[in-house]
Design an enzyme around this catalytic site. Structure first.
Site, PDB file in Angstrom:
ATOM      1  N   GLU A 128      10.876  -8.266  -3.358  1.00  0.00           N
ATOM      2  CA  GLU A 128      11.389  -6.955  -2.924  1.00  0.00           C
ATOM      3  C   GLU A 128      10.833  -6.758  -1.523  1.00  0.00           C
ATOM      4  OE1 GLU A 128      11.915  -3.730  -1.816  1.00  0.00           O
ATOM      5  OE2 GLU A 128      10.672  -2.757  -3.331  1.00  0.00           O
ATOM      6  N   GLU A 179      11.919  -2.246  10.939  1.00  0.00           N
ATOM      7  CA  GLU A 179      11.529  -1.094  10.130  1.00  0.00           C
ATOM      8  C   GLU A 179      10.577  -0.230  10.944  1.00  0.00           C
ATOM      9  OE1 GLU A 179      10.956  -1.524   5.463  1.00  0.00           O
ATOM     10  OE2 GLU A 179       9.964  -3.143   6.524  1.00  0.00           O
ATOM     11  N   LYS A 233      -2.730  -8.782  -7.368  1.00  0.00           N
ATOM     12  CA  LYS A 233      -3.528  -8.446  -6.178  1.00  0.00           C
ATOM     13  C   LYS A 233      -2.919  -7.223  -5.505  1.00  0.00           C
ATOM     14  CE  LYS A 233      -3.258  -9.388  -1.872  1.00  0.00           C
ATOM     15  NZ  LYS A 233      -3.676  -8.054  -1.352  1.00  0.00           N
ATOM     16  N   PRO A 234      -3.628  -6.084  -5.563  1.00  0.00           N
ATOM     17  CA  PRO A 234      -3.107  -4.909  -4.858  1.00  0.00           C
ATOM     18  C   PRO A 234      -3.357  -5.049  -3.353  1.00  0.00           C
ATOM     19  CG  PRO A 234      -5.219  -4.383  -5.887  1.00  0.00           C
ATOM     20  CD  PRO A 234      -4.917  -5.824  -6.227  1.00  0.00           C
ATOM     21  N   ALA A 235      -2.702  -4.199  -2.563  1.00  0.00           N
ATOM     22  CA  ALA A 235      -2.932  -4.211  -1.113  1.00  0.00           C
ATOM     23  C   ALA A 235      -4.387  -3.850  -0.825  1.00  0.00           C
ATOM     24  CB  ALA A 235      -1.999  -3.217  -0.442  1.00  0.00           C
ATOM     25  N   CYS A 237      10.223   1.450   2.036  1.00  0.00           N
ATOM     26  CA  CYS A 237      11.164   0.401   2.432  1.00  0.00           C
ATOM     27  C   CYS A 237      12.621   0.862   2.303  1.00  0.00           C
ATOM     28  CB  CYS A 237      10.914  -0.878   1.636  1.00  0.00           C
ATOM     29  SG  CYS A 237      10.826  -0.558  -0.120  1.00  0.00           S
ATOM     30  N   GLY A 271       6.728  -6.432  -0.363  1.00  0.00           N
ATOM     31  CA  GLY A 271       6.060  -6.368   0.940  1.00  0.00           C
ATOM     32  C   GLY A 271       7.013  -6.800   2.031  1.00  0.00           C
ATOM     33  N   SER A 272       6.450  -7.317   3.101  1.00  0.00           N
ATOM     34  CA  SER A 272       7.272  -7.661   4.259  1.00  0.00           C
ATOM     35  C   SER A 272       8.090  -8.932   4.012  1.00  0.00           C
ATOM     36  CB  SER A 272       6.368  -7.870   5.473  1.00  0.00           C
ATOM     37  OG  SER A 272       5.482  -8.932   5.228  1.00  0.00           O
ATOM     38  N   TRP A 308       0.815  -1.224   0.000  1.00  0.00           N
ATOM     39  CA  TRP A 308       0.000   0.000   0.000  1.00  0.00           C
ATOM     40  C   TRP A 308       0.847   1.272   0.000  1.00  0.00           C
ATOM     41  CZ3 TRP A 308       1.778   2.614   4.074  1.00  0.00           C
ATOM     42  CH2 TRP A 308       2.300   1.883   5.143  1.00  0.00           C
ATOM     43  N   ASN A 309       2.150   1.193   0.253  1.00  0.00           N
ATOM     44  CA  ASN A 309       2.887   2.453   0.445  1.00  0.00           C
ATOM     45  C   ASN A 309       3.158   3.191  -0.868  1.00  0.00           C
ATOM     46  OD1 ASN A 309       4.757   0.528  -0.273  1.00  0.00           O
ATOM     47  ND2 ASN A 309       6.346   1.253   1.105  1.00  0.00           N
TER      48      ASN A 309
HETATM   49  P1  ADP Z   1       2.847  -4.480   4.755  1.00  0.00           P
HETATM   50  O1  ADP Z   1       3.446  -4.582   6.108  1.00  0.00           O
HETATM   51  O2  ADP Z   1       3.481  -3.502   3.846  1.00  0.00           O
HETATM   52  O3  ADP Z   1       1.359  -4.438   4.741  1.00  0.00           O
HETATM   53  P2  ADP Z   1       2.603  -7.153   3.820  1.00  0.00           P
HETATM   54  O4  ADP Z   1       3.707  -8.057   3.421  1.00  0.00           O
HETATM   55  O5  ADP Z   1       1.735  -7.568   4.936  1.00  0.00           O
HETATM   56  O6  ADP Z   1       3.320  -5.783   4.084  1.00  0.00           O
HETATM   57  O7  ADP Z   1       1.665  -6.814   2.592  1.00  0.00           O
HETATM   58  C1  ADP Z   1       2.120  -6.637   1.277  1.00  0.00           C
HETATM   59  C2  ADP Z   1       1.155  -7.299   0.343  1.00  0.00           C
HETATM   60  O8  ADP Z   1       1.132  -8.689   0.652  1.00  0.00           O
HETATM   61  C3  ADP Z   1      -0.289  -6.817   0.456  1.00  0.00           C
HETATM   62  O9  ADP Z   1      -0.886  -6.827  -0.823  1.00  0.00           O
HETATM   63  C4  ADP Z   1      -0.923  -7.870   1.342  1.00  0.00           C
HETATM   64  O10 ADP Z   1      -2.307  -7.997   1.136  1.00  0.00           O
HETATM   65  C5  ADP Z   1      -0.209  -9.115   0.855  1.00  0.00           C
HETATM   66  N1  ADP Z   1      -0.203 -10.246   1.799  1.00  0.00           N
HETATM   67  C6  ADP Z   1      -0.210 -10.219   3.143  1.00  0.00           C
HETATM   68  N2  ADP Z   1      -0.212 -11.472   3.637  1.00  0.00           N
HETATM   69  C7  ADP Z   1      -0.210 -12.321   2.586  1.00  0.00           C
HETATM   70  C8  ADP Z   1      -0.206 -13.742   2.426  1.00  0.00           C
HETATM   71  N3  ADP Z   1      -0.214 -14.550   3.472  1.00  0.00           N
HETATM   72  N4  ADP Z   1      -0.192 -14.244   1.171  1.00  0.00           N
HETATM   73  C9  ADP Z   1      -0.191 -13.425   0.099  1.00  0.00           C
HETATM   74  N5  ADP Z   1      -0.179 -12.086   0.173  1.00  0.00           N
HETATM   75  C10 ADP Z   1      -0.190 -11.531   1.395  1.00  0.00           C
END
Ligand code: ADP
Length: 500
Positions: A270, A403, A194-196, A304, A248-249, A170-171
């Site tokens: 990433e 972070e 799939k967007p956030a 990030c 993402g994370s 989402w950032n």
């Molecule tokens: P943030 O801390 O930036 O929200 P996330 O890694 O939780 O980081 O989220 C980044 C993306 O990954 C988002 O689109 C989120 O919906 C998706 N996401 C979170 N958990 C899962 C999962 N278990 N499987 C697939 N995608 C995921």
């Protein structure tokens, strides 16, 4: 900090009135705007006001399968299109993004919170990434290799991979998509994205413009969902999806790599960062302070590659701290649509909780809050946190390892070059690092000593479509942008021709 303590503007009303043609509330599958099969939806809210902006489909496994079906069906024709035709569609898409930048920026700011000026920079960067990918696609050259036997010829070619599953955060709701989708479809792949869940509207607006640019049905599919786990498991579990690209994370990245292992998908990750920002005694103080502000406070500290640990050498420590504090106190907080605002809200309540907990931990271990330090309600109901400066920080604090993802600058004093390189590398992450010095020898020594994918020397902004963006260690692998950007979205084939 400058105070404009007035109620936030009704940003969402703007979005609905002015942006109707790009403000979509359906998923985009096989070239059509669709509801979830079970009709479920989830709400998107404005982090500056906590007001609802829209409801979008809460897609599940069945919807994700439909998107994979569409992408799989579209792939054979798309891979065969002439590269110049693909490039033309992409260039048209990029031009439409630029032409609609005001509308797109308003949507982005309304769902994500960042100041409009930052949204526009992100959107221009997104268009540039698509254009870059279009140009690079025309240069997907292969090689001929001197034959290793009589009557033979050896050639190599780069081919598309197939269906790409992409998951974005989402950032940067716009540019994290274009940096994946641009190269992926330029190289001849098709995509399910799939967007956030916090920011699906920028993704849908991008799809609307891709549709307008003439992208054939099924080439790009956007699955909005609040069930990230289900969508992730469906994408990784399907053998027809040949590549997963994730930003993402680190935690979720690890999970997606594990889920991709049974079908041995190609993966790009990433992931998280923990950027050191080092100021040496011999640095240009004014530039170092300006760089630290730019690196730390962009997107309210929610990037990030944000400076996470600011290491400042003893000889310049007091002077730097004074000047940095002054600059922080001048930052203007407020709703992203308000003129002159530099810091918007954080994304949600969890972000406020996390920053508050990290600060509590740091002050409990000896840091002093020099400015800021609290959530503020002065700008309405949104998730606003004051730009904050704390010092001295040390390696025992949680924020040295995690972070921060908020507008909190933590200053770590240090004595020697050797010591600071060691401390900067003392993390499992390795995305971006920055340092300021006027000494040429030191510039080379430190740049080479830092275990990071990207290093900014006397420069706080490292991102561009023309550079290979990505990390090392547990910040992931794969590169987005730069001359290598299509390598991650193509396969190298070698063909041996005999009997010649
Ligand atoms: P943030 O801390 O930036 O929200 P996330 O890694 O939780 O980081 O989220 C980044 C993306 O990954 C988002 O689109 C989120 O919906 C998706 N996401 C979170 N958990 C899962 C999962 N278990 N499987 C697939 N995608 C995921």
């Amino acid at each position: 900090m400058a105070t404009t303590k007035k109620k936030p503007a009704k940003a969402e009303t703007h979005a609905q009135n002015d942006n109707a043609h790009l403000l979509k509330n359906r998923a985009y599958i096989n070239g059509a705007w669709v509801s979830a099969k079970n009709k479920k939806t989830f709400d998107v809210t404005n982090p500056a006001t906590q007001e609802k902006i829209a409801s979008v489909p809460d897609c599940n496994a069945a919807d994700t399968k439909a998107a994979i079906d569409a992408a799989f069906t579209a792939f054979p024709a798309w891979r065969k299109t002439l590269v110049k035709d693909r490039a033309n569609i992409l260039r048209k898409w990029a031009a439409l993004i630029e032409a609609n930048i005001d509308v797109l920026a308003n949507i982005l700011t309304t769902e994500q919170g960042k100041p409009l000026a930052e949204s526009k920079v992100e959107i221009s960067g997104g268009a540039a990434m698509i254009e870059w990918a279009a140009e690079e696609a025309r240069r997907m050259y292969g090689d001929t290799i001197p034959a290793f036997k009589d009557g033979a010829r050896v050639i190599t070619t780069r081919e598309p991979i197939g269906v790409v599953g992409a998951i974005t955060p989402w950032n940067f709701p716009h540019s994290m998509i274009t940096r994946k989708v641009g190269p992926a479809i330029a190289a001849g792949n098709t995509v399910v994205l799939k967007p956030a869940e916090a920011t699906p509207l920028s993704a849908l607006a991008l799809a609307a413009l891709a549709h307008q640019a003439g992208l054939p049905k099924g080439v790009l599919n956007i699955v909005t969902s609040a069930q990230a786990k289900v969508v992730g498991a469906t994408l990784t579990g399907d053998d027809r999806v040949r590549k997963i690209s994730f930003t993402g994370s680190t935690e979720v990245g690890r999970l997606l790599v594990a889920q991709s292992a049974p079908t041995l998908k190609k993966v790009s990750m990433e992931l998280g960062g923990n950027a050191p920002f080092i100021v040496f005694d011999d640095a240009d103080l004014e530039k170092a302070v300006a760089g630290a502000i730019a690196s730390k406070f962009r997107n309210a500290g929610q990037t990030c590659i944000c400076a996470n640990r600011l290491y400042v050498q003893k000889g310049i420590y007091t002077e730097f701290l004074k000047s940095f504090q002054k600059s922080i106190e001048k930052l203007k907080l407020g709703t992203g649509q308000e003129k002159g605002v530099q810091i918007g809200p954080l994304i949600n309540h969890d972000a406020i909780d996390k920053v508050t907990a990290l600060l509590k931990d740091a002050t409990g271990k000896g840091a002093k809050v020099l400015t800021g330090g609290h959530k503020t309600d002065d700008y309405g109901l949104g998730w606003f946190f004051e730009p904050t400066l704390i010092a001295p920080a040390n390696q025992k604090m949680r924020l040295a390892r995690e972070e921060i993802f908020g507008p909190v600058a933590a200053i770590f004093p240090f004595k020697t070059e050797e010591e600071v390189i060691k401390r900067a590398n003392d993390t499992e992450f390795g995305l971006a690092a920055y340092f300021y010095t006027k000494d040429l020898g030191r510039a080379f020594r430190v740049a080479e000593g830092l275990e990071y994918g990207m290093v900014g020397v006397n420069e706080p902004v490292v991102s561009s479509e023309s550079i290979p963006f990505g990390g090392v260690k547990q910040s992931g692998y794969g590169r987005e942008g730069g001359p290598q950007s299509l390598e991650d979205y193509s396969l190298l084939k070698y063909t041996l021709l005999g009997g010649i």
